[in-house]
Scaffold this motif. Structure first.
Motif, short mmCIF file in Angstrom:
data_model
loop_
_atom_site.label_atom_id
_atom_site.label_comp_id
_atom_site.label_asym_id
_atom_site.label_seq_id
_atom_site.Cartn_x
_atom_site.Cartn_y
_atom_site.Cartn_z
N ARG A 38 26.66 -67.97 -28.99
CA ARG A 38 26.76 -67.33 -30.36
C ARG A 38 26.57 -65.82 -30.27
NH1 ARG A 38 23.21 -70.49 -34.53
NH2 ARG A 38 22.56 -68.49 -34.62
N TRP A 39 25.96 -65.48 -29.49
CA TRP A 39 25.69 -64.14 -29.25
C TRP A 39 26.38 -63.08 -28.45
CZ3 TRP A 39 22.35 -64.07 -33.02
CH2 TRP A 39 21.39 -65.47 -33.26
N ILE A 40 26.45 -61.87 -28.93
CA ILE A 40 27.36 -60.69 -28.19
C ILE A 40 26.07 -59.61 -27.74
CG2 ILE A 40 28.85 -59.20 -28.26
CD1 ILE A 40 30.57 -60.78 -30.34
N TYR A 41 26.02 -59.77 -26.54
CA TYR A 41 25.10 -58.60 -25.76
C TYR A 41 25.70 -57.25 -25.63
CZ TYR A 41 21.69 -62.44 -25.55
OH TYR A 41 20.79 -63.32 -26.15
N CYS A 42 24.89 -56.21 -25.82
CA CYS A 42 25.77 -54.85 -25.63
C CYS A 42 24.72 -54.16 -24.55
CB CYS A 42 25.79 -54.15 -26.77
SG CYS A 42 26.65 -54.88 -28.13
N ALA A 43 25.54 -53.24 -23.69
CA ALA A 43 24.75 -52.48 -22.62
C ALA A 43 25.51 -51.32 -22.77
CB ALA A 43 24.66 -53.25 -21.39
N VAL A 44 25.10 -50.28 -22.21
CA VAL A 44 25.59 -48.80 -21.98
C VAL A 44 26.36 -48.90 -20.76
CG1 VAL A 44 25.06 -46.53 -21.67
CG2 VAL A 44 23.84 -47.54 -23.41
N ASN A 45 27.43 -48.32 -20.81
CA ASN A 45 28.33 -48.02 -19.61
C ASN A 45 27.79 -47.01 -18.72
OD1 ASN A 45 30.01 -47.63 -17.58
ND2 ASN A 45 32.12 -47.64 -18.91
N SER A 46 26.85 -47.17 -17.77
CA SER A 46 26.46 -45.86 -17.01
C SER A 46 27.30 -45.23 -16.35
CB SER A 46 25.43 -46.33 -15.95
OG SER A 46 25.96 -47.43 -15.11
N GLU A 47 28.50 -45.69 -15.93
CA GLU A 47 29.53 -44.66 -15.49
C GLU A 47 30.01 -43.60 -16.29
OE1 GLU A 47 32.71 -47.14 -14.26
OE2 GLU A 47 31.44 -48.46 -12.81
N VAL A 48 30.14 -44.00 -17.67
CA VAL A 48 30.48 -42.84 -18.35
C VAL A 48 29.38 -41.83 -18.87
CG1 VAL A 48 30.92 -42.70 -21.22
CG2 VAL A 48 32.04 -44.28 -20.03
N LEU A 49 28.24 -42.32 -19.00
CA LEU A 49 26.95 -41.50 -18.98
C LEU A 49 27.28 -40.51 -17.69
CD1 LEU A 49 24.03 -43.38 -20.09
CD2 LEU A 49 25.52 -41.97 -21.52
N ASP A 50 27.38 -40.95 -16.59
CA ASP A 50 27.60 -40.21 -15.43
C ASP A 50 28.70 -39.14 -15.67
OD1 ASP A 50 25.40 -41.40 -13.94
OD2 ASP A 50 26.59 -42.95 -13.04
N GLN A 51 29.84 -39.62 -16.04
CA GLN A 51 30.86 -38.56 -16.52
C GLN A 51 30.65 -37.78 -17.17
OE1 GLN A 51 34.39 -40.85 -17.80
NE2 GLN A 51 35.65 -39.04 -17.42
N ILE A 52 29.89 -37.97 -18.17
CA ILE A 52 29.28 -37.03 -19.40
C ILE A 52 28.52 -35.73 -18.36
CG2 ILE A 52 28.09 -36.40 -21.51
CD1 ILE A 52 29.17 -39.19 -22.36
N ASP A 53 27.74 -36.45 -17.88
CA ASP A 53 26.63 -35.55 -17.02
C ASP A 53 27.14 -34.59 -16.10
OD1 ASP A 53 24.27 -36.52 -18.14
OD2 ASP A 53 24.07 -37.96 -16.60
N ARG A 54 28.46 -34.93 -15.42
CA ARG A 54 29.21 -34.27 -14.57
C ARG A 54 29.88 -33.03 -15.15
NH1 ARG A 54 30.18 -39.18 -12.26
NH2 ARG A 54 32.14 -39.28 -13.10
N PHE A 55 30.49 -33.63 -16.40
CA PHE A 55 31.20 -32.42 -17.42
C PHE A 55 30.32 -31.49 -17.63
CE2 PHE A 55 32.68 -31.39 -21.57
CZ PHE A 55 33.83 -30.67 -21.20
N ALA A 56 28.96 -31.88 -18.38
CA ALA A 56 28.15 -30.93 -18.69
C ALA A 56 27.40 -30.03 -17.63
CB ALA A 56 26.77 -31.57 -19.41
N GLN A 57 27.49 -30.45 -16.51
CA GLN A 57 27.17 -29.46 -15.55
C GLN A 57 28.14 -28.66 -14.82
OE1 GLN A 57 23.91 -29.57 -14.44
NE2 GLN A 57 23.54 -31.25 -16.01
N LYS A 58 29.27 -28.74 -15.38
CA LYS A 58 30.38 -27.84 -14.71
C LYS A 58 30.30 -26.19 -15.51
CE LYS A 58 33.50 -30.84 -12.97
NZ LYS A 58 34.68 -31.32 -12.61
#
Length: 110
Positions: A90-110
């Protein structure tokens, strides 16, 4: 005029993907929900165990929003690729997509 993708050495596909991600976070309620999900699960992006507080209904308890509104925001976060959701019974569990966080980090570092 100089094309942005040439100037920054970033492909247009990556820019479109990043725009989708940032658009997903552009709403203050979604940003707060995303932050709560980030706090609930490790950065590895693994969905937590049954005892975890990362179900949609548990997340909704933290906000003065209806369950359907929280569900809508979670759908938008999922569509933007920011989170993963998995239905277990009955439950829907959620978790962060770590690949997207890594992508944001790479973008911010440029």
């Amino acid at each position: 005029y100089i094309k942005f993708d040439t100037y920054r050495n970033i492909g247009m596909g990556i820019l479109a993907e990043l725009a989708k991600i940032f658009k997903g976070l552009a709403d203050e309620n979604r940003l707060a929900i995303f932050e709560l999900i980030r706090e609930c699960c490790p950065r590895g992006g693994r969905l937590a165990t049954e005892e975890a507080s990362n179900t949609v209904s548990e997340i909704a308890k933290h906000f003065s929003l209806s369950l359907s509104t929280v569900s809508h925001h979670i759908k938008e976060l999922r569509t933007a690729g920011l989170i993963h959701c998995e239905k277990r019974g009955r439950w829907i569990y959620c978790a962060v997509n770590s690949e997207v966080l890594d992508q944001i980090d790479r973008f911010a570092q440029k």
